[in-house]
Structures are given as C-alpha cells and as structure tokens.
Design an enzyme around this catalytic site. Structure first.
Site, PDB file in Angstrom:
ATOM      1  N   CYS A 278       0.816  -1.226   0.000  1.00  0.00           N
ATOM      2  CA  CYS A 278       0.000   0.000   0.000  1.00  0.00           C
ATOM      3  C   CYS A 278       0.845   1.268   0.000  1.00  0.00           C
ATOM      4  CB  CYS A 278      -0.980  -0.014   1.175  1.00  0.00           C
ATOM      5  SG  CYS A 278      -0.220   0.052   2.819  1.00  0.00           S
ATOM      6  N   HIS A 326      -2.453   1.278   6.879  1.00  0.00           N
ATOM      7  CA  HIS A 326      -2.853   1.174   5.473  1.00  0.00           C
ATOM      8  C   HIS A 326      -3.045   2.576   4.903  1.00  0.00           C
ATOM      9  CE1 HIS A 326      -4.323  -0.936   1.945  1.00  0.00           C
ATOM     10  NE2 HIS A 326      -5.311  -0.068   1.859  1.00  0.00           N
ATOM     11  N   HIS A 338      -5.876   1.793  -4.252  1.00  0.00           N
ATOM     12  CA  HIS A 338      -4.957   1.264  -3.241  1.00  0.00           C
ATOM     13  C   HIS A 338      -4.533  -0.157  -3.580  1.00  0.00           C
ATOM     14  CE1 HIS A 338      -7.995  -1.105  -0.547  1.00  0.00           C
ATOM     15  NE2 HIS A 338      -8.435  -1.057  -1.776  1.00  0.00           N
TER      16      HIS A 338
END
Length: 364
Positions: A278, A326, A338
C-alpha cells in the site's frame, strides 16, 4: 485502449456509487444526484445460503480480515526497519570513509612529527644559552634562535593536530560502533516482522484452504458487502457535499501513476515496478509527481501535512486503521486507489470502505 476502457469503466461504476447515498443492503436508499444512476447494491445475505452457513462465513471473514490487518501492521514495521537499516548502512559507509581519511592524516602527521624529532636529535638538542657559548657568533645565534622558535611553534601545532586527529578517529569509531548496533537491531526487527507476516499469511491461507470453491466466492462477495456497507455509512454523512475535487498539477500526476498500476499484484514490502504494497504504491505515485515522501504509511501519516477529510482533493493520501497501517490515494468522487492486501490486486475502492484515520497532503 482496452486497458484504458476497463479503468474508465471501473472508475465510472465507483463514481456512481460514490455519488449515491446508499441505505443498508436490501433496503431502499435515496436517489443520487441528477444524471447519476444507482448501481446494484451488494448481494443480499440470503444469497449466501442458510443462516448457520452465513454466520460461519462471516466469522471466517472476520478472522481473515483481522489476520490481514496484522499482516499490514507487520509489513509497515518491516518496511520501517528496512528503511532504517538502509540509512544505517549509508552512515556506516560514510563513517568508514571518514575513518580512512583520518587514519591517512594521522599517519602523515606522525611521519612529520618523527622527522622533526630526528632533526632536533641531529642538532644535539642543546639549549639556546649553550649554543651561544659554543658558536660564539651572536648573529648566527639570533638567526638560529628565530628558526628554533618557529620550529617549536610548528611542533606545538603538529602535536595539536595529532591530538585532534586521534580524537576524531576515536569519535568516528565510537559512532560506527553505535551505527552497527542500530543496524543489527533493525535487522532483528525486520526478521521478526517478516516471521510474523509469514505466520499470519499462513493462518489466513489455512482458513481459506478449508473452504470449497463456491464458499470462497461467497466469502469474496461477503468482503465486498462489508466494504459497501462501510462506504454507504460514510456517504450518509454527506461528506461528498463538502469535498472539493480540484487537484493540483502534481496531484494529477500522482493519480495518473497510481491509476496506471490497477490490476498489478499486491506484494508486501514491494515498491514496484511490477508489484506494490500500500505505501509502496503511494511512495512511487508521488515520486512520479516529483515529490519524495516517507516510505511507510505510519511515517506518511506522521510527517506529511494533514488536512480535513472534507478538504481532501485528488492526490491526497487517505490513511486507514488506528495504527496508520494502510494508505490509499484519493482519486476523486469518493473513490480511492490502493493496494489492498496479499491475494488482491491494486484496485479502486470507496474512500470510506475502510476505517479512516485521517488525510495527508504531500504537496501542501
């Protein structure tokens, strides 16, 4: 062109989803803005089979989600340890070069000191008064006395430089020792994080391996339903009414890069060009836009300027989870791109489909 059409179709679907305030699955919801149709919602719970079967899948889904959350946390810890280790290695190289230079200087100064000592020995090392008596020539004596003073000053300066060089060498050696200790500590942290990542992934894979093919598909749809529900709840706050979608020039470049990676695999610890995690994706997206940002999502959250969710614009980074483990890149219309997790490719998703911690802006 086909890839472009696919991306545009995905974005169009999610944009429509973002522009419509959904009710809970299965129930009626208010209509979206003019010209935006409401896409089909997530599947009804009834499509998953009996109540007991659905409850079992929901429990498995929660366990798998929790395992992957832990994987993300460990991955960012791994990335941070890797980045620190790289920094320590660079510092050790710098110190090694400084030590080598200082040793050369010390050797040169030591040779010069030896030469001066030998010259003094050859002159007999007599005090000035004795030299005057022996030489008997005042002019020669005064000339030699001036040279002697200069020699003594040079000797004192040389001794001072020798002392400084030795102190510098000791300081560099101590710092290098400390850097090595930190490097070893980061190596241990990195190894421990890797071990946790592999263990958690193995547990998740074991849970999924017990499911039949049909159950795996239903589990995937359950994940989508959970994401839809979170996005719907986020949209119901009216957040999109306040968000301004005007991107900066660099923000548009970052979005373009991230969108071009859609479909590539997630891989923990990866920074591209073929796979990403990520924060590796957001790092490279903003690098393509001409801005260097921290490697990990935690450092991105900690060090980049923060903006309100209602003030975000395309290119901003949305940081998720309470531990900032994240991150996604906002593309507009309530949608972000993402790298989700192991087993899932880079994709578009609702910006509110995960628990939002906050938003940061690399080009504030």
């Amino acid at each position: 062109m086909a890839a472009c059409a696919l991306v545009c179709a995905q974005l169009g679907l999610l944009t429509a989803a973002a522009g419509t305030a959904y009710a809970e699955p299965g129930g009626p919801g208010p209509k979206g803005p003019p010209g935006v149709g409401a896409p089909d919602g997530p599947p009804d719970a009834g499509e998953f089979g009996g109540a007991a079967d659905t409850a079992r899948l929901e429990e498995i889904h929660k366990k798998i989600e929790k395992l992957h959350d832990r994987v993300e946390s460990a991955t960012e810890e791994y990335n941070a340890a890797d980045e620190r280790a790289a920094r320590q290695r660079r510092e050790i190289v710098r110190l090694a070069r400084a030590i080598a230079r200082t040793r050369e200087q010390l050797e040169e100064l030591t040779d010069r000191a030896g030469a001066m000592a030998r010259a003094k020995y050859r002159s007999g090392g007599l005090p000035p008064g004795a030299r005057l008596v022996l030489d008997g020539d005042p002019d020669d004596f005064l000339r030699d006395l001036g040279l002697l003073h200069k020699g003594e000053q040079a000797a004192r300066g040389l001794i001072g430089r020798l002392r400084t060089a030795r102190e510098d060498l000791d300081e560099y050696a101590d710092e290098a020792t400390g850097r090595w200790a930190k490097l070893e500590a980061d190596r241990r942290r990195k190894a421990a994080a890797k071990k946790r990542i592999e263990a958690e992934l193995a547990r998740a894979e074991k849970l999924e391996s017990k499911l039949a093919a049909g159950e795996l598909e239903r589990l995937r749809r359950l994940e989508e339903e959970t994401a839809w529900a979170r996005q719907a709840k986020w949209l119901e706050t009216g957040v999109l009414d306040e968000i301004d979608d005007r991107a900066s020039a660099r923000g548009r470049k970052a979005v373009a890069f991230a969108m071009a990676q859609i479909g590539k695999d997630y891989e923990w610890g990866a920074e591209g060009p073929d796979t990403f995690d990520c924060s590796g994706l957001t790092l490279r997206a903003w690098e393509a836009a001409g801005r260097t940002i921290p490697r990990t999502s935690q450092e991105q959250w900690k060090r980049l300027p923060r903006v309100a969710v209602t003030g975000m614009r395309p290119g901003d980074l949305i940081v998720y989870q309470s531990d900032a483990s994240h991150v996604g890149l906002y593309v507009g219309d309530g949608v972000m791109v993402h790298a989700p997790r192991t087993g899932r490719p880079i994709t578009l998703a609702g910006a509110g489909s995960l628990p939002i911690l906050g938003v940061v802006r690399p080009d504030a």
